[in-house]
Design an enzyme around this catalytic site. Structure first.
Site, PDB file in Angstrom:
ATOM      1  CD  GLU A   1       3.938   1.465   7.115  1.00 53.66           C
ATOM      2  OE1 GLU A   1       4.543   1.969   8.071  1.00 53.66           O
ATOM      3  OE2 GLU A   1       3.732   2.093   6.045  1.00 53.66           O
TER       4      GLU A   1
ATOM      5  CG  ASP B   1      -0.250   0.256   2.513  1.00 52.80           C
ATOM      6  OD1 ASP B   1       0.678  -0.528   2.836  1.00 52.80           O
ATOM      7  OD2 ASP B   1      -0.610   1.212   3.220  1.00 52.80           O
TER       8      ASP B   1
END
Length: 454
Positions: free
Chosen positions: A156, A92
């Site tokens: 994250e 991500d």
């Protein structure tokens, strides 16, 4: 094993690495459905899973984590009695921010002036490619000397804790002897560095309400309480005159012992405008590695374009508080809430919401894994010795792994050196750093297996 075959193999694999990073960067994998479609994260997760399967990983799975995102897991068995090493990255990314400020499209990997530009190129899709390069180099030579687990996180950057909670619920899944977190970076390009400390973080939203609705500023202004003005006062209370972070009850004067960061180098790395002062006091290392830091990362109020002469009834902000090692993130959150509630003016109504939290981390730099990495970096970066630095950012999973596996040795390396401009527009990765760190990681796995008698 000689370093030459490893380095030669990685060099030969770099065109493939660039092509793969191009494919992976193309996914707008922001783990926030208000910013990008969920299908973009799903596409990136499936890409990572397919890459692991192609390398012979077993038990490859997309793990549905409690925050609604997916992390990708795979296991590559090594020789009998070999130690197990966990390799971490995340797919991500941060939002693109102002697309018009990008010189080239943010989700199109573009080579310019010797660097590869694109969102996630360094943070941290490039980290996953680094792991692949290291493993491929070993497989092309004498083989991978350890058992390898790979975990690639899907949220994250949001700090929503999905993988941490999943790991806590499945404590055997990521158990390993050593852990390489590929989400940090060298102190400077060309200077091999492991990160020994991470600040923790808490992310909160604060909303101020003062009126049932906006009012005409000529008719009511001067007596009607302005919600935006109240919010500004609250936010201003979080900084001292010199810009230092102030949260009532939170220690703000620890010092950093170790590698230092000159004011001049920091100004250059941070691209501080000429004549603008740095904020805070003490050394730069004190301020960014050892002390708390508050940042207003977003604010909702009436935009300038189309503004009307009205007294705002509501205003909202998102605040990030970085919490240094030695301070508990949950306690810091409690103190931040109390500070805000105390400093709200005019008895305005305040609503506070926590949206993310992660604990700080401090590594044992005297472990055998650090010796193995120092030897590897000495070879991958001829003439340079491995440095140990702090990092002001947060990787919440680190403290979770340290708690779950107290005997595991955790190292943080990666591609986010200052020129990478992670989280900003025009993020990029140095292909030279990608190549050298891939060599270093491969040699580390060899050295670590040897240190364990494998």
């Amino acid at each position: 094993m000689s370093a030459d075959p490893i380095a030669e193999t990685v060099a030969a694999l770099m065109p493939r690495a660039k092509a793969e990073l191009t494919e992976l960067v193309a996914f707008e994998s922001v783990a926030d459905p208000e910013v990008a479609p969920r299908s973009e994260c799903e596409g990136a997760a499936n890409w990572v899973a397919d890459a692991l399967r192609a390398e012979g990983f077993q038990d490859v799975a997309l793990l549905d984590t409690p925050d609604g995102t997916q992390s990708v897991y795979g296991f590559l068995p090594g020789p009998p009695n070999a130690p197990t090493v966990l390799l971490y990255a995340h797919y991500d990314v941060q939002p693109k921010l102002d697309e018009s400020a990008w010189v080239t499209p943010p989700f199109q990997l573009t080579e310019r002036n010797g660097r590869w530009y694109g969102r996630g190129a360094a943070d941290c899709k490039g980290g996953f490619i680094m792991h692949l390069l290291a493993l491929r180099a070993l497989k092309a030579n004498d083989g991978v000397p350890v058992s390898v687990k790979v975990i690639v996180e899907g949220s994250e950057e949001q700090g929503t804790g999905g993988l941490e909670r999943y790991a806590e619920a499945h404590p055997g899944l990521l158990a390993s002897d050593a852990i390489v977190i590929g989400d940090a970076g060298n102190f400077r390009a060309g200077l091999p560095t492991v990160t020994a400390t991470l600040r923790g973080m808490t992310m909160i939203r604060v909303r101020i309400d003062t009126l049932e609705g906006n009012l005409h500023s000529g008719q009511f202004g001067g007596a009607a309480p302005d919600a935006l003005a109240a919010l500004i006062r609250v936010l201003d209370s979080l900084r001292a005159e010199d810009g230092s972070t102030v949260v009532d009850g939170l220690a703000s004067d620890p010092v950093w012992e170790g590698l230092q960061y000159s004011d001049g180098d920091f100004r250059q790395d941070a691209k501080v405008l000429d004549g603008v002062d740095l904020i805070g006091h003490g050394t730069v290392a004190d301020r960014i590695w050892a002390r708390p830091s508050v940042t207003v990362v977003g604010i909702d109020c009436s935009p300038v374009a189309g503004a009307t002469p009205s007294v705002p009834a509501s205003a909202r902000a998102q605040i990030s508080l970085r919490v240094p090692p030695g301070q508990d993130a949950a306690e810091a959150t409690r103190l931040l809430f109390a500070h805000i509630e105390k400093h709200v003016p005019w008895n305005a109504r305040v609503t506070l919401e926590q949206v993310g939290q992660g604990q700080a981390f401090h590594a044992d730099v005297n472990s055998p894994a650090y010796s193995a990495m120092a030897e590897a970096m000495r070879v991958a970066y001829p003439g340079e010795e491995m440095q140990t630095a702090g990092m002001g950012g947060s990787i919440p999973l680190c403290s979770t792994l340290a708690t779950l596996y107290p005997s595991a040795e955790i190292l943080l390396i990666g591609l986010s050196e200052p020129e990478a401009r992670i989280h900003a527009v025009n993020e990029s990765v140095s292909p030279e750093e990608l190549e050298r760190l891939s060599v270093a990681e491969a040699l580390f796995l060899v050295n670590y297996a040897r240190s364990k008698g494998a």
